[in-house]
Design an enzyme around this catalytic site. Structure first.
Site, PDB file in Angstrom:
ATOM      1  N   LYS A  16     -63.161 -12.538 106.483  1.00 47.55           N
ATOM      2  CA  LYS A  16     -62.859 -11.348 105.798  1.00 47.55           C
ATOM      3  C   LYS A  16     -61.742 -11.377 104.870  1.00 47.55           C
ATOM      4  CE  LYS A  16     -62.341  -8.687 109.521  1.00 47.55           C
ATOM      5  NZ  LYS A  16     -62.528  -9.609 110.579  1.00 47.55           N
ATOM      6  N   ARG A  87     -63.532   0.172 112.384  1.00 47.53           N
ATOM      7  CA  ARG A  87     -63.686  -0.786 113.459  1.00 47.53           C
ATOM      8  C   ARG A  87     -64.328   0.154 114.797  1.00 47.53           C
ATOM      9  NH1 ARG A  87     -59.765  -4.796 112.195  1.00 47.53           N
ATOM     10  NH2 ARG A  87     -59.670  -6.374 113.750  1.00 47.53           N
ATOM     11  N   ARG A 121     -56.011 -21.454 112.858  1.00 52.02           N
ATOM     12  CA  ARG A 121     -55.607 -20.513 111.745  1.00 52.02           C
ATOM     13  C   ARG A 121     -54.130 -20.571 111.602  1.00 52.02           C
ATOM     14  NH1 ARG A 121     -57.235 -14.726 110.571  1.00 52.02           N
ATOM     15  NH2 ARG A 121     -56.495 -14.470 112.580  1.00 52.02           N
ATOM     16  N   ARG A 154     -50.398 -16.670 114.082  1.00 48.80           N
ATOM     17  CA  ARG A 154     -50.256 -15.285 114.289  1.00 48.80           C
ATOM     18  C   ARG A 154     -50.239 -15.002 115.727  1.00 48.80           C
ATOM     19  NH1 ARG A 154     -55.193 -11.989 111.147  1.00 48.80           N
ATOM     20  NH2 ARG A 154     -55.421 -11.113 113.404  1.00 48.80           N
ATOM     21  N   ARG A 165     -60.120  -9.882 121.502  1.00 48.43           N
ATOM     22  CA  ARG A 165     -60.442  -9.307 120.270  1.00 48.43           C
ATOM     23  C   ARG A 165     -61.815  -9.399 120.034  1.00 48.43           C
ATOM     24  NH1 ARG A 165     -56.719 -12.927 116.774  1.00 48.43           N
ATOM     25  NH2 ARG A 165     -57.693 -12.092 115.054  1.00 48.43           N
TER      26      ARG A 165
HETATM   27  P1  AP5 Z   1     -60.084 -15.366 108.073  1.00 45.52           P
HETATM   28  O1  AP5 Z   1     -60.304 -15.058 106.681  1.00 45.52           O
HETATM   29  O2  AP5 Z   1     -58.584 -15.234 108.355  1.00 45.52           O
HETATM   30  O3  AP5 Z   1     -60.542 -14.416 108.984  1.00 45.52           O
HETATM   31  P2  AP5 Z   1     -60.676 -12.822 109.206  1.00 45.52           P
HETATM   32  O4  AP5 Z   1     -62.134 -12.321 109.184  1.00 45.52           O
HETATM   33  O5  AP5 Z   1     -59.842 -11.982 108.120  1.00 45.52           O
HETATM   34  O6  AP5 Z   1     -60.150 -12.860 110.609  1.00 45.52           O
HETATM   35  P3  AP5 Z   1     -58.999 -11.919 111.231  1.00 45.52           P
HETATM   36  O7  AP5 Z   1     -58.470 -12.519 112.663  1.00 45.52           O
HETATM   37  O8  AP5 Z   1     -57.712 -11.706 110.237  1.00 45.52           O
HETATM   38  O9  AP5 Z   1     -59.696 -10.622 111.584  1.00 45.52           O
HETATM   39  P4  AP5 Z   1     -59.266  -9.562 112.848  1.00 45.52           P
HETATM   40  O10 AP5 Z   1     -60.533  -8.452 112.350  1.00 45.52           O
HETATM   41  O11 AP5 Z   1     -59.213  -9.813 114.187  1.00 45.52           O
HETATM   42  O12 AP5 Z   1     -57.837  -9.378 112.347  1.00 45.52           O
HETATM   43  P5  AP5 Z   1     -57.136  -8.145 111.776  1.00 45.52           P
HETATM   44  O13 AP5 Z   1     -55.937  -8.632 110.969  1.00 45.52           O
HETATM   45  O14 AP5 Z   1     -58.086  -7.185 110.897  1.00 45.52           O
HETATM   46  O15 AP5 Z   1     -60.424 -16.739 108.543  1.00 45.52           O
HETATM   47  C1  AP5 Z   1     -60.138 -17.290 109.797  1.00 45.52           C
HETATM   48  C2  AP5 Z   1     -59.630 -18.741 109.946  1.00 45.52           C
HETATM   49  O16 AP5 Z   1     -60.952 -19.081 109.482  1.00 45.52           O
HETATM   50  C3  AP5 Z   1     -58.683 -19.104 108.755  1.00 45.52           C
HETATM   51  O17 AP5 Z   1     -57.857 -20.113 109.328  1.00 45.52           O
HETATM   52  C4  AP5 Z   1     -59.762 -19.626 107.576  1.00 45.52           C
HETATM   53  O18 AP5 Z   1     -58.793 -20.547 106.722  1.00 45.52           O
HETATM   54  C5  AP5 Z   1     -60.787 -20.140 108.241  1.00 45.52           C
HETATM   55  N1  AP5 Z   1     -61.965 -19.710 107.463  1.00 45.52           N
HETATM   56  C6  AP5 Z   1     -62.263 -18.805 106.717  1.00 45.52           C
HETATM   57  N2  AP5 Z   1     -63.559 -18.783 106.301  1.00 45.52           N
HETATM   58  C7  AP5 Z   1     -64.098 -20.223 106.485  1.00 45.52           C
HETATM   59  C8  AP5 Z   1     -65.069 -21.044 106.513  1.00 45.52           C
HETATM   60  N3  AP5 Z   1     -66.365 -20.538 105.664  1.00 45.52           N
HETATM   61  N4  AP5 Z   1     -65.325 -22.229 107.105  1.00 45.52           N
HETATM   62  C9  AP5 Z   1     -64.468 -22.557 107.678  1.00 45.52           C
HETATM   63  N5  AP5 Z   1     -63.236 -22.144 107.898  1.00 45.52           N
HETATM   64  C10 AP5 Z   1     -63.161 -20.970 107.296  1.00 45.52           C
HETATM   65  O19 AP5 Z   1     -56.488  -7.273 112.863  1.00 45.52           O
HETATM   66  C11 AP5 Z   1     -55.669  -7.772 113.575  1.00 45.52           C
HETATM   67  C12 AP5 Z   1     -55.204  -6.408 114.817  1.00 45.52           C
HETATM   68  O20 AP5 Z   1     -54.699  -5.373 114.058  1.00 45.52           O
HETATM   69  C13 AP5 Z   1     -56.421  -5.902 115.619  1.00 45.52           C
HETATM   70  O21 AP5 Z   1     -56.915  -6.628 116.744  1.00 45.52           O
HETATM   71  C14 AP5 Z   1     -55.921  -4.359 115.859  1.00 45.52           C
HETATM   72  O22 AP5 Z   1     -55.291  -4.434 116.875  1.00 45.52           O
HETATM   73  C15 AP5 Z   1     -55.301  -4.092 114.587  1.00 45.52           C
HETATM   74  N6  AP5 Z   1     -56.211  -3.244 113.821  1.00 45.52           N
HETATM   75  C16 AP5 Z   1     -56.464  -3.922 112.444  1.00 45.52           C
HETATM   76  N7  AP5 Z   1     -57.528  -2.884 111.756  1.00 45.52           N
HETATM   77  C17 AP5 Z   1     -57.609  -1.961 112.606  1.00 45.52           C
HETATM   78  C18 AP5 Z   1     -58.336  -0.654 112.832  1.00 45.52           C
HETATM   79  N8  AP5 Z   1     -59.131  -0.509 111.763  1.00 45.52           N
HETATM   80  N9  AP5 Z   1     -58.336   0.031 113.833  1.00 45.52           N
HETATM   81  C19 AP5 Z   1     -57.538  -0.312 114.817  1.00 45.52           C
HETATM   82  N10 AP5 Z   1     -57.002  -1.438 115.095  1.00 45.52           N
HETATM   83  C20 AP5 Z   1     -56.849  -2.348 113.879  1.00 45.52           C
HETATM   84 MG    MG Z   2     -58.182 -11.123 108.182  1.00 46.53          MG
END
Ligand code: AP5
Ligand code: MG
Length: 210
Positions: A16, A87, A121, A154, A165
């Site tokens: 994402k 979410r 990552r 992270r 997660r």
């Molecule tokens: P990346 O692009 O970083 O993936 P992502 O989908 O953004 O993954 P996240 O871990 O950021 O998602 P998340 O939803 O768990 O975290 P968030 O920060 O939202 O790619 C991942 C890796 O793969 C990278 O190393 C990249 O280089 C690699 N990659 C990407 N595409 C690739 C491909 N095509 N091929 C190979 N490699 C690839 O949330 C974190 C925390 O915040 C949550 O756990 C929660 O506690 C809180 N939170 C956030 N939003 C909310 C909400 N709305 N409600 C409640 N709590 C929330």
């Molecule tokens: Mg992300």
């Protein structure tokens, strides 16, 4: 043409953040991401405690905190790439009330690949750029290509928290996927290809939707 309003759904590690950067570069829209906003304010005191305690356990931060982040971020935007929200169903209903969307895209990636992506990552401590030790390595190990900052892991990318997660996604966010699917609004994108291949598919969908 007005700027596209794109919602990117997908489990942790689906890409994402990676694909949001492409949407931002292509269309000049804002990247609205609750994850980054919360990481920048981990120790903010709220009526529900600090975000840190939820995030480091892999749990969802309470709705009032994230709803307000998104409301404020969307207030002055034209287009956006929204990533990490909604979410759960209550967040999805809140979002319905505050904006409309041009495209709801689900990045689909299997669990084994998600584990590999997340545990490998690395994030730049300076500018936030995203790397992967194997799939997207920097030119010099541990150093950001863009700003020379230090690459760090992270806090929630350790094996145990990643599993939690992914379970939280299955339990809370899969119903959001079903919600948009039932409305006939969901576009599924195979997230297994290279980042460029996934972007090509997503770009086509945005063009078709706007
Ligand atoms: P990346 O692009 O970083 O993936 P992502 O989908 O953004 O993954 P996240 O871990 O950021 O998602 P998340 O939803 O768990 O975290 P968030 O920060 O939202 O790619 C991942 C890796 O793969 C990278 O190393 C990249 O280089 C690699 N990659 C990407 N595409 C690739 C491909 N095509 N091929 C190979 N490699 C690839 O949330 C974190 C925390 O915040 C949550 O756990 C929660 O506690 C809180 N939170 C956030 N939003 C909310 C909400 N709305 N409600 C409640 N709590 C929330
Ligand atoms: Mg992300």
């Amino acid at each position: 043409m007005s700027q596209p309003k794109v919602l990117l759904l997908g489990p942790p590690g689906a890409g994402k953040g990676t694909q949001s950067s492409n949407v931002v570069d292509e269309y000049g829209v804002d990247h609205v991401t609750t994850g980054d906003a919360l990481r920048a304010n981990k120790d903010m005191e709220t009526d529900h405690g600090t975000p840190r305690e939820y995030m480091e356990a892999g749990e969802l931060v309470p709705d009032p905190v994230v709803d307000e982040i998104v409301r404020a971020a969307l207030e002055d935007t034209d287009g956006f790439a929204l990533d990490g929200y909604p979410r759960n169903l209550s967040q999805a209903e809140y979002l319905d009330d505050i904006t409309d969307l041009d495209l709801v895209a689900l990045l689909e990636v299997d669990r084994e690949e998600l584990m590999a992506r997340l545990t490998g990552r690395r994030i730049c401590d300076g500018c936030g750029s995203n790397y992967h030790v194997e799939f997207n390595p920097p030119e010099e190990s541990g150093v950001c290509d863009g700003c020379g900052g230090e690459l760090i892991q992270r806090d929630d990318d350790d094996d145990e928290t990643v599993r939690e997660r992914l379970d939280v996604f299955d339990e809370n966010t899969q119903p959001v996927v079903d919600y948009y699917d039932d409305e006939g609004e969901l576009v599924r994108i195979d997230g297994h290809g290279t980042p460029d291949e996934v972007w090509e598919a997503l770009h086509e969908e945005i063009e078709a939707a706007t």
